[in-house]
Design an enzyme around this catalytic site. Structure first.
Site, PDB file in Angstrom:
ATOM      1  CD  GLU A   1      -3.068  -0.705   2.158  1.00 54.88           C
ATOM      2  OE1 GLU A   1      -3.397   0.630   3.264  1.00 54.88           O
ATOM      3  OE2 GLU A   1      -3.826  -1.075   2.216  1.00 54.88           O
TER       4      GLU A   1
ATOM      5  CG  HIS B   1       8.709 -29.485  -0.205  1.00 56.05           C
ATOM      6  ND1 HIS B   1       9.697 -30.450  -0.999  1.00 56.05           N
ATOM      7  CD2 HIS B   1       9.723 -28.823   0.608  1.00 56.05           C
ATOM      8  CE1 HIS B   1      10.586 -30.565   0.295  1.00 56.05           C
ATOM      9  NE2 HIS B   1      10.565 -29.439   1.335  1.00 56.05           N
TER      10      HIS B   1
ATOM     11  CE  LYS C   1     -12.438   0.723   0.961  1.00 55.33           C
ATOM     12  NZ  LYS C   1     -11.904   1.375   1.835  1.00 55.33           N
TER      13      LYS C   1
END
Ligand code: PA5
Length: 442
Positions: free
Chosen positions: A284, A305, A419
């Site tokens: 951010e 792995h 949003k």
């Protein structure tokens, strides 16, 4: 007092001394801007002095509230997202017993408000149904949708179970001093509240009540955390070249050579959420204006792995920073087996940590040989004190790194895009035009 250390000796074959030298003036300029409060985003520099400024009264009040919630409940649900969630979770997961999660501390802290999964909330409501629970709801803006939904659901459940008056005693809100829906609600209902200072952004707020109250509820020492941060603050503020500054320079030098992805790796599962916290901090802060290192993480040896193949031989865009822990808390030795069918007797008598350390060293050498520059942040042990140091180290380096990058490290305008679309799609009042436009695209 021991301090965490930063080792970047294994990037020397990837960046030259001249690259470091070239960055010094930019780093010093960024440092000056930060310390003099003239950098971009300078209205959000409150985190710089948080550990020094938090008072004895505030710490005592947080501890008292935590003790009260612990005495009233079996479980406290910490509701929050992003910076209002990750710091507390990182510390609680790092310090908790892996198999007696939280119970060793006598209190179970669980999290909500960091997703909108219906099944998560169904299962959470079921889980809480027969428990004495409380709520610590955290939102700086007081308007974030995810925690608001979680709080509405759990507040209703709690009030049904224990009545509005007792629910009021079991709910604590951490939010802005004056603004936002959560502040109004807390005042109307008479909840206990703590304030997130105006000049501290969410992802830099772990050393405010946002992080400290949940950590105290979980039974861990918030004073050690704060002391650790003070150590590192002294380290960063009193020197022209601190480990945090070196980290900011090293990763920037690599970024300028084309290493656009930074992998924060650990060899201890308890560090998983420290990585999640770090990802938010750097993602951010730096990912804007089409710039910035992409922060990602790996838990080794588990991910060796799965992701190990890509790291070793995939596209050469990765730099790696390993959080290395010097001393484990406990001792476990590998036993001798007379039959030795598993051919492991060469390890008999060795501590598991010695094997882990050799895996760490072997991985570092392999990755450097494979073209992945490697840096190391060395923590003497995994405890609250060193986590406090680590938080401040990464926050300080992030501010310097973001300033060198030329962005404002303290805003996050891009978070609004999803949003706005979500509100338009859900027909939120005030989003009528956006709603028409977005629905035409479907
Ligand atoms: O770092 C930030 O500012 C954000 O990640 C916020 O912490 C996050 O969006 C939650 O916001 P709020 O605390 O206002 O609910």
């Amino acid at each position: 007092m021991e301090c965490i250390k930063f080792d970047y000796s294994k990037i020397c074959s990837f960046v030259g001394k001249e690259d470091f030298a070239a960055l010094q003036p930019e780093a010093q300029k960024a440092l000056k801007g930060l310390l003099e409060g003239t950098c971009r985003g300078n209205d959000f520099l409150g985190w710089l002095n948080l550990p020094e400024e938090i008072s004895e009264e505030e710490l005592a009040e947080i501890e008292k509230t935590a003790a009260d919630l612990r005495s009233r409940t079996q479980v406290v649900v910490v509701i929050g997202i992003g910076g209002s969630y990750l710091g507390a979770r990182a510390v609680i997961e790092a310090l908790s017993d892996s198999f007696h999660n939280y119970e060793s501390a006598g209190m179970k802290v669980i999290f909500a408000g960091h997703n909108i999964s219906e099944d998560y909330y169904y299962e959470l409501q079921n889980f809480l149904e027969n428990k004495e629970f409380g709520i610590c709801v955290i939102s700086k803006s007081g308007t974030t949708t995810e925690p608001a939904i979680a709080f509405r659901l759990l507040k209703e459940l709690l009030e049904k179970k224990v009545g509005r008056e007792e629910a009021g005693r079991r709910i604590v809100a951490i939010t802005d001093a004056a603004k936002g829906a959560l502040r109004s609600l807390a005042e109307q209902e008479g909840y206990r509240t703590f304030v997130i200072p105006d000049n501290v952004g969410g992802r830099f707020s772990v050393l405010t009540p946002v992080g400290l109250l949940p950590i105290a509820i979980a039974g861990f020492c918030i004073r050690d955390l704060v002391h650790g941060a003070i150590d590192m603050r002294n380290n960063c503020l009193r020197q022209e070249i601190s480990p945090a500054l070196e980290y900011a320079i090293a990763r920037t030098a690599l970024y300028r050579k084309g290493y656009a992805v930074e992998l924060l790796a650990n060899f201890h599962p308890k560090l998983h959420y420290i990585t999640e916290w770090w990802k938010q901090l750097y993602g951010e802060s730096e990912g804007k204006e089409n710039r910035g290192i992409f922060p990602t993480g790996a838990d080794f040896t588990t991910d060796l792995h799965s992701m190990g193949q890509y790291i070793q031989e995939g596209k050469r865009i990765l730099m790696e920073t390993v959080i290395s822990i010097t001393r484990p808390d406990y001792k476990v030795e590998i036993p001798v087996d007379e039959d030795n069918l598993d051919k492991l007797n060469f390890l008999a008598g060795k501590r598991v940590d010695e094997v882990n350390k050799m895996a760490e060293l072997g991985t570092q050498i392999a990755h450097v040989d494979g073209g992945v520059p490697n840096m190391k942040v060395i923590m003497p042990a995994l405890n609250a004190l060193y986590i406090g140091q680590l938080f401040y180290f990464f926050e300080f380096a992030c501010a310097i790194s973001g300033s060198i990058l030329g962005v404002n490290p303290f805003d996050q305008p891009g978070v609004e895009a999803y949003k706005n679309n979500m509100f338009a799609l859900l027909d939120k009042p005030g989003y009528e035009e956006a709603s028409r436009i977005i629905k035409a695209k479907l």
